[in-house]
Design a protein around this motif. Structure first.
Motif, PDB file in Angstrom:
ATOM      1  N   UNK A   1      -2.533  -3.645   8.212  1.00 45.51           N
ATOM      2  CA  UNK A   1      -2.304  -4.488   8.015  1.00 45.51           C
ATOM      3  C   UNK A   1      -0.980  -4.775   7.523  1.00 45.51           C
ATOM      4  N   UNK A   2      -0.915  -4.526   6.246  1.00 42.81           N
ATOM      5  CA  UNK A   2       0.644  -4.485   5.341  1.00 42.81           C
ATOM      6  C   UNK A   2       2.120  -3.337   5.939  1.00 42.81           C
ATOM      7  N   UNK A   3       1.694  -3.122   6.905  1.00 46.54           N
ATOM      8  CA  UNK A   3       2.836  -1.964   7.559  1.00 46.54           C
ATOM      9  C   UNK A   3       2.473  -2.816   9.149  1.00 46.54           C
ATOM     10  N   UNK A   4       1.916  -3.838   9.775  1.00 50.04           N
ATOM     11  CA  UNK A   4       2.036  -4.535  10.847  1.00 50.04           C
ATOM     12  C   UNK A   4       3.348  -5.700  10.084  1.00 50.04           C
TER      13      UNK A   4
ATOM     14  N   UNK B   1       0.986  -1.260   0.479  1.00 46.92           N
ATOM     15  CA  UNK B   1      -0.195  -0.220  -0.265  1.00 46.92           C
ATOM     16  C   UNK B   1       1.033   0.835   0.136  1.00 46.92           C
ATOM     17  N   UNK B   2       0.499   2.260  -0.737  1.00 51.19           N
ATOM     18  CA  UNK B   2       1.584   2.994  -1.321  1.00 51.19           C
ATOM     19  C   UNK B   2       1.066   4.578  -1.155  1.00 51.19           C
ATOM     20  N   UNK B   3      -0.255   4.457  -0.919  1.00 51.44           N
ATOM     21  CA  UNK B   3      -0.897   5.444  -1.052  1.00 51.44           C
ATOM     22  C   UNK B   3      -2.760   5.212   0.141  1.00 51.44           C
ATOM     23  N   UNK B   4      -3.404   5.932  -0.672  1.00 43.21           N
ATOM     24  CA  UNK B   4      -4.637   5.360   0.051  1.00 43.21           C
ATOM     25  C   UNK B   4      -6.007   6.420  -0.923  1.00 43.21           C
ATOM     26  N   UNK B   5      -7.060   6.058  -1.046  1.00 42.84           N
ATOM     27  CA  UNK B   5      -7.924   6.894  -2.053  1.00 42.84           C
ATOM     28  C   UNK B   5      -9.249   7.538  -1.158  1.00 42.84           C
ATOM     29  N   UNK B   6      -9.063   8.079  -1.700  1.00 46.74           N
ATOM     30  CA  UNK B   6      -9.968   9.315  -1.736  1.00 46.74           C
ATOM     31  C   UNK B   6     -11.414   9.300  -1.586  1.00 46.74           C
ATOM     32  N   UNK B   7     -11.816   9.258  -1.118  1.00 53.46           N
ATOM     33  CA  UNK B   7     -13.440   8.490  -1.402  1.00 53.46           C
ATOM     34  C   UNK B   7     -14.905   9.667  -1.493  1.00 53.46           C
ATOM     35  N   UNK B   8     -15.712   9.199  -2.103  1.00 50.73           N
ATOM     36  CA  UNK B   8     -16.678  10.224  -2.940  1.00 50.73           C
ATOM     37  C   UNK B   8     -17.595  10.638  -1.674  1.00 50.73           C
ATOM     38  N   UNK B   9     -18.205  11.607  -1.927  1.00 49.33           N
ATOM     39  CA  UNK B   9     -19.770  11.786  -1.020  1.00 49.33           C
ATOM     40  C   UNK B   9     -20.939  11.366  -2.093  1.00 49.33           C
TER      41      UNK B   9
END
Length: 711
Positions: free
Chosen positions: A486-489, A456-464
């Motif tokens: 979980x990946x960081x762990x 996981x290298x980023x995050x997803x900007x969710x839509x409203x």
């Protein structure tokens, strides 16, 4: 709150787009039904208005003929309206259009019955017609022997002749005889005085089967009774009675047949109705036509007013006429102007509507033309004189006007449907484009959030957005967030484990060393050695786990430097040859300088992992092949060995952390599946790539590392 999803929206929109043309089409058909009902009521109103103008006007009708009990075809004559005057020449060419109206007189019309009589002995076809102020009569006579009147004879009956019996308008009975001396122009003789009567003129012409006779006389001398007789004399001997065939008995004025001449008075009344858009008939109570006005081909009613085809004036009208109308009229049908009309010229009208009208009840009926090209509406209304029905007015129209109006409505409906479909298509296109664009953005964001190795290298900007795509983006964002934690762990677990395990392992090792310094029995010594081996093995595992963690930390803090890749690879391979003297290496290393930016110690570690991997999987007495080549601005390092093949489907995952394909028998040394993971980390740091696949011979594995060089 009720929320419609994308599927529901599409279903509702599709239903709307489907219902719109269907409802419009059904509406136009219902409109046509109402228009037909309106046309029927209007036509009945037309007949009523005209009948009202004829009520209580007995002078317009011949009372004697109208109150006959029965009209007999052949005896009672009807003078058809002729389209043009007849040229008296005996050729009968002017009568060609009326051949179907001729009535054949055979032995049934002999004054003296003769069962042995043949058509070739005597018979004739006959009709009468009216044009302007004259009555025309035609006779096509079949006679096996034609006897002319002798030139010096005073008698007009010792030869073949035609006798005419009629009542004049004053009711006086008169008879006339046509007795020709030769072919050509003839005049009549007054039968009582034997004097020439020039008002009756005609032309006599001999034929192969008999003769033709055309007559003309003024209508002013004709009342309501008329009859003709053909006298056939087969011998010139005197006192021989001729064979007489007649339309009625001319010897008794009361036995004469009636004659009906279309009423000029009623014709003048109908003439004013000629622009009503209807064909109009006036008939007597014997169904005989008294007057007629209009043509059924032009009788499309008031519904077609203003609907005639006009030349297009605007660009849209030209486009519609050139491109849309040919498409529309593959479905629609144009009203036919040319169709077969069985009532174009009749003497007697029939029909259920007329029968009801002559009983005093207005009525209407629909009929289809014989060629099925047009539907004709007929309406009839009674004409009253005192308490008796003296006749009826009949009006006829085609439904062409209504059909034209329907077609115009459908044309406009189709135009609206096309416009709605076009707007709907464009709207759906932009709507679908917007949806697909949102889905593509969500896909791109998801792909960028997780790299090819699953990190996981980023995050997803969710839509409203309150729809399925909004729900999906929020679900993806939540999943990626949890997956990232979980990946960081997992990524930090090796460093935590190595840190936490070092102290107890050191305690166990020191304790074992202290025990080994003391005197032990043989059995205890054996157990101590086995425990020492286990602790040593556990130490190697901790070292391996720490190695990957240290490498990741070194990569993050390392400053790249310029070095020669060729020298690093050559130096490492010399060391491997000394370290593993029993292993055969085949080298193919280019001798040119390969400058690149990075960390040479990382490259050495990469090659170390690839060589160790090849050593573990190589078969005995086989060589490990190492190649280094330059291709444009890239260096390609390959390491291949002969041995175990890669399992299908794992060629991309063997470079992931803690992935190993070693069997339990091969794992004599501790292995966590981090070696090839380190290779991938080094390649990523140098912006290179690493791939693994089975070789073309199918007996080994080939690892290929591609690294960018400095220009």
């Amino acid at each position: 709150m009720l929320r419609f999803g994308l599927r529901s929206k599409f279903i509702l929109l599709s239903c709307f787009l489907f219902l719109l043309p269907w409802l419009g089409y059904e509406y136009v058909w219902e409109m046509e039904k109402f228009l037909r009902q309106g046309q029927e009521k209007t036509l009945v109103g037309t007949t009523r208005a005209l009948a009202t103008a004829l009520h209580e006007r007995p002078a317009l009708f011949d009372e004697q003929t109208n109150f006959l009990d029965q009209v007999v075809k052949g005896r009672d004559l009807y003078a058809y309206n002729l389209k043009s005057p007849i040229q008296l020449d005996g050729k009968l060419s002017d009568w060609d259009a009326y051949q179907s109206l001729f009535w054949l007189y055979d032995k049934r019309y002999l004054q003296t019955a003769n069962d042995n009589h043949q058509l070739s002995d005597l018979s004739f076809s006959h009709m009468v017609g009216k044009f302007d102020n004259y009555l025309y009569a035609v006779f096509k006579v079949t006679d096996d022997t034609v006897i002319y009147r002798a030139k010096n004879s005073l008698s007009i009956t010792n030869n073949d002749y035609v006798k005419i019996g009629l009542k004049n308008p004053d009711g006086q009975f008169n008879t006339y005889i046509i007795a020709p001396r030769q072919d050509g122009w003839v005049n009549a003789f007054d039968a009582s005085s034997k004097m020439p009567f020039t008002k009756i003129q005609g032309f006599f012409k001999r034929t192969n089967t008999g003769y033709n006779l055309e007559l003309r006389f003024p209508l002013s001398m004709l009342g309501n009774k008329l009859g003709f007789a053909i006298a056939d004399v087969d011998s010139k001997q005197p006192n021989q009675p001729p064979s007489i065939m007649s339309t009625s008995n001319l010897n008794n004025p009361n036995d004469l047949g009636s004659v009906l001449v279309p009423s000029p008075e009623i014709n003048r009344i109908l003439k004013g109705m000629g622009h009503s858009g209807s064909r109009i008939w006036v008939v007597d109570n014997h169904h005989r036509v008294l007057a007629q006005s209009g043509s059924i081909q032009n009788a499309d009613g008031v519904w077609a007013d203003g609907l005639k085809n006009q030349a297009p004036k605007t660009a849209w009208q030209r486009f519609e006429q050139a491109y849309l109308h040919p498409l529309y009229y593959k479905i629609l049908t144009r009203p036919e102007d040319e169709f077969i009309d069985t009532l174009h010229d009749v003497a007697s009208m029939q029909g259920a509507h007329l029968a009801k009208a002559l009983k005093g009840q207005p009525a209407s009926s629909w009929r289809l033309t014989p060629d099925n090209k047009a539907v004709i509406l007929s309406a009839a209304y009674p004409i009253w004189i005192e308490d008796k029905v003296i006749g009826a007015v009949i009006a006829e129209e085609t439904t062409n006007g209504v059909r034209t109006l329907r077609n115009k409505s459908l044309e406009k409906l189709f135009n609206v449907i096309l416009a709605v479909m076009l707007i709907g298509t464009v709207t759906l296109f932009f709507f679908a484009s917007r949806i697909s664009s949102r889905i593509r953005r969500l896909r791109d964001t998801a792909e960028q959030a997780i790299d090819a190795q699953g990190r996981v290298t980023g995050h997803i900007n969710y839509s409203d957005a309150n729809d399925e795509i909004g729900d999906l983006s929020r679900s993806f964002s939540n999943i990626v967030s949890r997956l990232g934690g979980y990946t960081d762990y997992l990524e930090n677990m090796s460093s935590r484990l190595s840190h936490e395990l070092r102290t107890p392992v050191a305690v166990v090792r020191s304790s074992l060393e202290n025990l080994q310094s003391l005197q032990q029995s043989e059995l205890s010594q054996k157990y101590l050695e086995r425990a020492s081996e286990g602790v040593e093995r556990l130490g190697k595992i901790i070292t391996t786990m720490s190695e990957a963690t240290r490498l990741e930390q070194s990569i993050q803090s390392n400053e790249p430097e310029q070095f020669d890749l060729q020298k690093v690879i050559s130096g490492c391979m010399q060391g491997y040859q000394l370290t593993y003297p029993n292993q055969l290496f085949t080298l193919n290393i280019c001798q040119s300088t390969l400058p690149m930016q990075g960390a040479p110690e990382f490259i050495a570690q990469l090659l170390d992992k690839l060589i160790n991997n090849a050593l573990e999987f190589s078969e005995a007495n086989t060589a490990i092949e190492v190649s280094l080549k330059q291709s444009e601005n890239k260096a390609t390092l390959t390491v291949s060995n002969t041995g175990t093949l890669l399992p299908e489907g794992l060629t991309e995952h063997i470079f992931d952390s803690m992935v190993s394909i070693r069997s339990q028998q091969m794992q004599q040394q501790p292995h966590l599946g981090l070696g090839l993971y380190i290779v991938r980390l080094v390649c990523d740091y140098h912006k290179g790539t690493v791939t693994a696949h089975n070789n073309e011979q199918g007996n080994g594995v080939l690892f290929t590392v591609s690294l960018p060089l400095n220009n």
